[in-house]
Structure formats: structure tokens, C-alpha cells
Design an enzyme around this catalytic site. Structure first.
Site, PDB file in Angstrom:
ATOM      1  N   LYS A  21      39.642  23.252  32.453  1.00 42.51           N
ATOM      2  CA  LYS A  21      40.730  24.249  32.555  1.00 42.51           C
ATOM      3  C   LYS A  21      40.530  25.117  33.794  1.00 42.51           C
ATOM      4  O   LYS A  21      41.475  25.356  34.557  1.00 42.51           O
ATOM      5  CB  LYS A  21      40.743  25.133  31.309  1.00 42.51           C
ATOM      6  CG  LYS A  21      41.626  26.362  31.434  1.00 42.51           C
ATOM      7  CD  LYS A  21      41.632  27.212  30.186  1.00 42.51           C
ATOM      8  CE  LYS A  21      40.481  28.154  30.109  1.00 42.51           C
ATOM      9  NZ  LYS A  21      40.607  29.384  30.934  1.00 42.51           N
ATOM     10  N   ASN A  22      39.287  25.550  34.007  1.00 42.60           N
ATOM     11  CA  ASN A  22      39.046  26.521  35.085  1.00 42.60           C
ATOM     12  C   ASN A  22      38.924  25.891  36.464  1.00 42.60           C
ATOM     13  O   ASN A  22      38.700  26.600  37.445  1.00 42.60           O
ATOM     14  CB  ASN A  22      37.839  27.402  34.740  1.00 42.60           C
ATOM     15  CG  ASN A  22      38.159  28.326  33.577  1.00 42.60           C
ATOM     16  OD1 ASN A  22      39.314  28.468  33.183  1.00 42.60           O
ATOM     17  ND2 ASN A  22      37.133  28.911  32.984  1.00 42.60           N
TER      18      ASN A  22
ATOM     19  N   CYS B 149      42.426  36.690  28.726  1.00 46.79           N
ATOM     20  CA  CYS B 149      41.744  37.099  27.494  1.00 46.79           C
ATOM     21  C   CYS B 149      41.352  38.578  27.563  1.00 46.79           C
ATOM     22  O   CYS B 149      40.917  39.083  28.598  1.00 46.79           O
ATOM     23  CB  CYS B 149      40.498  36.244  27.301  1.00 46.79           C
ATOM     24  SG  CYS B 149      40.929  34.603  26.714  1.00 46.79           S
TER      25      CYS B 149
ATOM     26  N   ARG C  56      38.841  43.670  33.631  1.00 44.57           N
ATOM     27  CA  ARG C  56      39.180  42.562  34.539  1.00 44.57           C
ATOM     28  C   ARG C  56      40.008  43.042  35.748  1.00 44.57           C
ATOM     29  O   ARG C  56      41.137  42.611  35.975  1.00 44.57           O
ATOM     30  CB  ARG C  56      39.913  41.464  33.782  1.00 44.57           C
ATOM     31  CG  ARG C  56      39.137  41.009  32.549  1.00 44.57           C
ATOM     32  CD  ARG C  56      39.707  39.776  31.922  1.00 44.57           C
ATOM     33  NE  ARG C  56      39.309  38.573  32.653  1.00 44.57           N
ATOM     34  CZ  ARG C  56      39.666  37.354  32.249  1.00 44.57           C
ATOM     35  NH1 ARG C  56      40.445  37.195  31.210  1.00 44.57           N
ATOM     36  NH2 ARG C  56      39.259  36.291  32.928  1.00 44.57           N
TER      37      ARG C  56
ATOM     38  N   ASP D 261      31.248  32.102  28.962  1.00 42.39           N
ATOM     39  CA  ASP D 261      32.280  31.426  28.162  1.00 42.39           C
ATOM     40  C   ASP D 261      31.704  30.672  26.976  1.00 42.39           C
ATOM     41  O   ASP D 261      32.463  30.127  26.170  1.00 42.39           O
ATOM     42  CB  ASP D 261      33.095  30.463  29.033  1.00 42.39           C
ATOM     43  CG  ASP D 261      33.911  31.221  30.072  1.00 42.39           C
ATOM     44  OD1 ASP D 261      34.407  30.579  31.014  1.00 42.39           O
ATOM     45  OD2 ASP D 261      34.023  32.456  29.959  1.00 42.39           O
TER      46      ASP D 261
ATOM     47  N   ARG E 100      44.878  27.970  24.542  1.00 40.49           N
ATOM     48  CA  ARG E 100      44.854  28.249  25.985  1.00 40.49           C
ATOM     49  C   ARG E 100      43.862  27.336  26.697  1.00 40.49           C
ATOM     50  O   ARG E 100      44.059  26.955  27.844  1.00 40.49           O
ATOM     51  CB  ARG E 100      44.437  29.695  26.252  1.00 40.49           C
ATOM     52  CG  ARG E 100      45.319  30.712  25.581  1.00 40.49           C
ATOM     53  CD  ARG E 100      44.860  32.084  25.904  1.00 40.49           C
ATOM     54  NE  ARG E 100      44.989  32.313  27.340  1.00 40.49           N
ATOM     55  CZ  ARG E 100      45.166  33.521  27.854  1.00 40.49           C
ATOM     56  NH1 ARG E 100      45.194  34.575  27.078  1.00 40.49           N
ATOM     57  NH2 ARG E 100      45.296  33.679  29.143  1.00 40.49           N
TER      58      ARG E 100
HETATM   59  C1  EPZ Z   1      36.923  33.213  35.505  1.00 39.21           C
HETATM   60  O1  EPZ Z   1      37.559  34.458  35.250  1.00 39.21           O
HETATM   61  C2  EPZ Z   1      37.240  32.324  34.306  1.00 39.21           C
HETATM   62  N1  EPZ Z   1      38.675  32.148  34.186  1.00 39.21           N
HETATM   63  C3  EPZ Z   1      36.694  32.966  33.020  1.00 39.21           C
HETATM   64  O2  EPZ Z   1      36.922  32.040  31.962  1.00 39.21           O
HETATM   65  C4  EPZ Z   1      35.183  33.172  33.171  1.00 39.21           C
HETATM   66  O3  EPZ Z   1      34.699  33.840  32.034  1.00 39.21           O
HETATM   67  C5  EPZ Z   1      34.901  34.000  34.427  1.00 39.21           C
HETATM   68  O4  EPZ Z   1      35.495  33.365  35.588  1.00 39.21           O
HETATM   69  C6  EPZ Z   1      33.406  34.160  34.681  1.00 39.21           C
HETATM   70  O5  EPZ Z   1      32.807  32.903  34.799  1.00 39.21           O
HETATM   71  C7  EPZ Z   1      39.300  31.282  35.013  1.00 39.21           C
HETATM   72  O6  EPZ Z   1      38.699  30.656  35.874  1.00 39.21           O
HETATM   73  C8  EPZ Z   1      40.772  31.122  34.817  1.00 39.21           C
HETATM   74  P1  EPZ Z   1      35.356  36.885  37.538  1.00 39.21           P
HETATM   75  P2  EPZ Z   1      37.644  35.572  36.431  1.00 39.21           P
HETATM   76  O7  EPZ Z   1      36.299  37.354  38.564  1.00 39.21           O
HETATM   77  O8  EPZ Z   1      37.871  34.910  37.733  1.00 39.21           O
HETATM   78  C9  EPZ Z   1      34.549  41.518  37.606  1.00 39.21           C
HETATM   79  C10 EPZ Z   1      37.592  31.325  29.821  1.00 39.21           C
HETATM   80  O9  EPZ Z   1      37.206  31.620  28.675  1.00 39.21           O
HETATM   81  N2  EPZ Z   1      35.580  41.553  38.658  1.00 39.21           N
HETATM   82  O10 EPZ Z   1      34.220  35.996  37.930  1.00 39.21           O
HETATM   83  O11 EPZ Z   1      38.581  36.608  35.987  1.00 39.21           O
HETATM   84  C11 EPZ Z   1      35.151  41.209  36.244  1.00 39.21           C
HETATM   85  O12 EPZ Z   1      35.648  42.383  35.632  1.00 39.21           O
HETATM   86  C12 EPZ Z   1      37.788  32.417  30.857  1.00 39.21           C
HETATM   87  O13 EPZ Z   1      37.846  30.152  30.224  1.00 39.21           O
HETATM   88  C13 EPZ Z   1      35.816  42.746  39.332  1.00 39.21           C
HETATM   89  O14 EPZ Z   1      35.178  43.768  39.056  1.00 39.21           O
HETATM   90  O15 EPZ Z   1      36.151  36.151  36.368  1.00 39.21           O
HETATM   91  C14 EPZ Z   1      33.980  40.646  35.491  1.00 39.21           C
HETATM   92  O16 EPZ Z   1      33.178  41.712  35.020  1.00 39.21           O
HETATM   93  C15 EPZ Z   1      37.479  33.801  30.314  1.00 39.21           C
HETATM   94  N3  EPZ Z   1      36.767  42.775  40.300  1.00 39.21           N
HETATM   95  C16 EPZ Z   1      33.205  39.890  36.573  1.00 39.21           C
HETATM   96  O17 EPZ Z   1      33.665  40.419  37.833  1.00 39.21           O
HETATM   97  C17 EPZ Z   1      37.505  41.653  40.631  1.00 39.21           C
HETATM   98  O18 EPZ Z   1      38.347  41.742  41.553  1.00 39.21           O
HETATM   99  C18 EPZ Z   1      33.429  38.379  36.562  1.00 39.21           C
HETATM  100  O19 EPZ Z   1      34.807  38.168  36.742  1.00 39.21           O
HETATM  101  C19 EPZ Z   1      37.250  40.454  39.930  1.00 39.21           C
HETATM  102  C20 EPZ Z   1      36.278  40.414  38.955  1.00 39.21           C
END
Ligand code: EPZ
Length: 418
Positions: free
Chosen positions: A22-23, A116, A121, A305, A397
Site C-alpha cells: 500500500k505504502n 489514520c 501528523r 505499523d 484502507r
Molecule cells: C507513512 O506516513 C506511512 N503512510 C505510515 O503508514 C507510516 O506509519 C509512516 O510513514 C512511518 O513509517 C504512507 O506511506 C501512506 P512520516 P507519513 O512523515 O509519511 C512527523 C499505515 O498504517 N512529521 O514518516 O505520514 C510525523 O508527525 C500508515 O500504513 C512531521 O513532524 O509518516 C511523525 O511523528 C500509518 N512533519 C513522523 O514524522 C512532517 O512534515 C513520521 O511521519 C511529516 C512528518
């Protein structure tokens, strides 16, 4: 709001075909916006997040067609750069369209993403990356307005290795003049997959999976035919189900190298695991002992995840287990639902302490998010009696034909449509 009805106690035996990731699919669908040629994505599961991204592509003027399991995308007739709230708010990956729209249309108006409910986020790292390349970004009235007229390649250091921000900037940098270097990028396998897709379309990206990604801008991207890597989180979910219920599963289209951390932990619970090419075979007596502790981290650390699923496993593993969630500040909501099933879970200074029990009991519970919902299904498969799990649209999802796959390996589960 549909639900699953699960009767616990069966062992799980048989084959599971793991679907495409998915990701990987979600950023790759956003990337299709950047080419005027046809893209064929093979063996695409109908995750509801994939459907949501297809709806966004169609809203932008692109064409989407299913040909059995294959998805044909054609964005030649793209004529819109606006992603409204009613579409953007359904998925986190809507924000992944910001870079691609900006690269193709030189301007973008994208509403804030959904996804989610596992934390705030924010998208500040996405925005600062675009600004570092010369993009003008204004956030107002719930929209991100971006102007890409003066964007050029440059050097970006991410303040945190955000998966989505890395992907957004990688895609934007593909079609702008000059070279872009992203330092401190995310290193997940899905980032490498996106690099491979972009290069398959004639882009020039290297270094994905390492601590620096280098993108050389090209004039245009052409179409391609592509199949993503397997979904490592679906793989892990079925492995944990086997550890909890007992039995023997052969996971097909599953890559050991993407699940090293989990395999190490599951072997500690007494599971027997071996990998043969693109198969993983797991055996368990269904009497796990504690895996000790997990601390979620960016790849190659333990994946956030799989945290919820591991909490379900800990709940039926002999001894005490500790779980630290370092990625998302509100990703423990499933604990409240597991308590209803008799699990012994408490928190001390932000650390989750689980005391495993011989028996947990069926109850009426509700999915809190995608992976939290999956953890409740696993608990229901192991519980005494029956469990109803509500709000399973959240599970749809990121799991396709979840109950069919479980029934095929011996689970007693059915979907109740509301
Ligand atoms: C991706 O989300 C995945 N989703 C998530 O999978 C996964 O949990 C996550 O990466 C971490 O591996 C998709 O790829 C669609 P991040 P993403 O940006 O990109 C902070 C699932 O269950 N952050 O790596 O949103 C954020 O708050 C889903 O399949 C900022 O502060 O994750 C978090 O604490 C859930 N500012 C951390 O970084 C930003 O601009 C990691 O977020 C972006 C992120």
C-alpha cells in the site's frame, strides 16, 4: 459501519499470497500525475486508500481504468491543480500529490491530508522542502497554495526522515532544473520502490535507502509498466497472527529482508521461521513467550505499523513485554479496546507494559485506526468466544480481502455489512 464477527480458537494453516505494498502504491499513484503517458500498475489490490487516490487523479482530469487486477492510469488530460478537502481529507497520501502537481502544473492548491488518527501528523517538513527549492507556499483557509515558477534543484536536509516528505520532494525534484540532494531522508523499502518506479519512467534518482538521495531533473517522464514490492506490513500481520494462534503458514510474495526486526522478535517468542526466495514459512505452537521489548523507529528499526499487532501478541505471550512508540504520539488507542478483551495493559511514563495472559475473551470492540483494527482481529482470532470488531472500513484502507485470506487458512471470521 460494517463489522467482523470472529470466533476465536482455530489454528492457522495454509498459504497466504501477500499483496503489493500500500505504502508504495500511494506515492506511485501520485507520481503518475507527472507523466502524460500511460502507466500500467500490475496486481493492484483494491485498498480503499488506493481507490481514494484514483478519485483524486480523476478529479485532476486524469483517467483511471481497472483491467482485472491491473490499474491503468493516464494523466495526459490533466487540467486541474486543485485537490479539495472532501477528497484530500480521506487519506494521508493526498499530500503526496503536492510535489507532482507543482512539478507538472507549476502551481498547486491542495487541502490538508487526512489519514489514520494516530497523532497530529503535521506537514511542515513537506512544506519546508518545497520552499528550500524556491517554491512559494502559503497556507490559509485549510489549503496549501504553492507556486513553482522559480523552483530549481538544491540541497535539502530533512529535520526528520519523514517518509511522505522524502517522497514528495523526490517527485518534485524529478522535473525541475538541476540536481537535488536530500540528506537525512527516510530509508524505507517503499522509498527505494518509488526511486525504481521513477527511473522506470525515465527519471534519474539514486541513493534511495541510504542517507542521501540524489535527483537529477529531466525534461519529462514517460509511462511504464510496474509492479511494486510486497506489503511488508501485511506480511508481518499474518506472521503475528500465526505466532498468536499457532499453526504453519507459507507466506508467498514475502521478502525476509523487509521484515528482519520482526523476525528476530518472533523467533524469541519460540516461532520457527525460514525464508526461501520470496516465501516466508512460519510455524508456532500458539503458546508464545514474551518477545521482551520493542521500540518503534524509522527503517530499518522496528516498524510503527506493526506496533498494534505486537501489542495483541504480547497480550497472550507468557511474561511481561514493553512497547515504546516513538513515531506517533497517539498510536496506542487500540489498547483501550484490547482491555475490553481481558488484556493486561498499562502505561508508565509513556511506556506500554503488557502482562501476557493464558486466556483473553471475545468482546464487542471498535477499530481505532487501520493497524489498531488489525490488532483487534488478531486478538479475536485467539480469544475464547466471539468478538465483533466495528468500523472495519478503517481496516479496508490497507488490507484487501483480509477475511477471505484468513478464512482460507482456517480462521472463523465473517463480514457483517451494516
Ligand atoms: C507513512 O506516513 C506511512 N503512510 C505510515 O503508514 C507510516 O506509519 C509512516 O510513514 C512511518 O513509517 C504512507 O506511506 C501512506 P512520516 P507519513 O512523515 O509519511 C512527523 C499505515 O498504517 N512529521 O514518516 O505520514 C510525523 O508527525 C500508515 O500504513 C512531521 O513532524 O509518516 C511523525 O511523528 C500509518 N512533519 C513522523 O514524522 C512532517 O512534515 C513520521 O511521519 C511529516 C512528518
Amino acid at each position: 459501519m460494517s463489522s467482523f464477527y470472529v470466533v476465536g480458537g482455530n489454528k492457522l494453516n495454509g498459504d497466504v499470497n501477500i499483496d503489493c505494498a500500500k505504502n508504495s502504491l500511494l506515492p506511485i499513484l501520485a507520481c503518475c500525475i507527472m507523466t502524460e503517458d500511460e502507466v500500467i500498475l500490475k496486481d493492484v489490490p483494491k485498498y480503499s486508500d488506493v481507490i481514494a487516490m484514483c478519485n483524486i487523479i480523476q478529479h485532476l482530469g486524469g483517467k483511471v481504468e481497472w483491467q482485472e487486477q491491473n490499474l491503468i492510469i493516464n494523466c495526459k488530460s490533466l487540467d486541474n491543480c486543485d485537490v479539495p478537502n472532501e477528497l484530500a481529507s480521506l487519506v494521508r497520501s493526498s499530500i503526496f500529490t503536492l510535489g507532482p502537481i507543482l512539478a507538472r502544473m507549476k502551481k498547486a492548491k491542495v487541502s490538508y491530508p487526512g489519514g489514520c488518527d494516530i497523532g497530529l501528523r503535521p506537514i511542515d517538513i513537506h512544506i519546508s522542502g518545497i520552499k528550500n527549492l524556491g517554491g512559494k507556499v502559503v497556507e490559509k483557509n485549510g489549503y496549501i497554495y504553492a507556486d513553482g515558477l522559480n523552483i530549481n534543484g538544491g540541497n535539502i536536509m530533512l529535520s526528520f526522515p519523514s517518509v511522505g516528505a522524502t517522497e514528495n520532494i523526490m517527485m518534485l525534484a524529478c522535473l525541475i532544473n538541476g540536481e537535488t540532494r536530500i540528506s537525512n531522508p527516510a530509508r524505507e523499502p517503499e522509498i527505494v520502490d518509488l526511486q525504481n518506479f521513477i527511473n522506470c519512467c525515465g527519471g534519474s534518482v539514486q541513493g534511495a535507502g541510504t542517507n542521501e538521495i540524489i535527483i537529477k531533473g529531466v525534461k519529462h517522464l514517460h509511462g511504464c509498466c510496474y509492479k511494486t514490492i510486497p506489503d511488508r506490513i501485511e506480511t508481518g500481520t499474518f506472521m503475528i497472527a500465526c505466532a498468536m494462534c499457532g499453526g504453519r503458514l507459507v507466506l508467498k510474495n514475502a521478502l525476509e529482508e523487509h521484515n528482519q526486526e520482526l523476525i528476530t522478535k518472533l523467533k524469541k517468542t519460540t516461532c520457527k521461521i525460514e525464508a526461501l526466495n520470496d516465501k516466508i514459512i512460519i510455524e508456532s505452537e500458539g503458546k508464545p513467550i514474551s518477545f521482551g521489548e520493542i521500540e518503534t523507529a524509522v527503517y530499518p528499526g522496528f516498524p510503527t505499523d506493526l506496533q498494534a499487532q505486537m501489542m495483541a501478541l504480547a497480550s497472550v505471550s507468557e511474561g511481561y513485554s514493553l512497547i515504546l512508540e516513538n513515531l506517533f504520539e497517539a498510536r496506542f488507542k487500540h489498547a483501550g479496546e484490547l482491555l475490553k478483551m481481558g488484556c493486561d495493559i498499562r502505561f508508565k511514563n509513556g511506556v506500554c507494559i503488557v502482562h501476557g495472559k493464558e486466556k483473553i475473551y471475545g468482546a464487542d470492540v471498535v477499530s481505532t485506526d487501520l493497524r489498531g483494527g488489525a490488532s483487534l482481529v488478531l486478538a479475536g482470532l485467539r480469544a475464547e468466544g466471539y468478538t465483533t470488531i466495528g468500523n472495519i472500513e478503517l481496516i479496508d484502507r490497507g488490507y484487501y480481502k483480509f477475511e477471505e485470506k484468513l478464512i482460507n487458512i482456517g480462521a472463523d471470521i465473517k463480514r457483517i455489512l451494516k
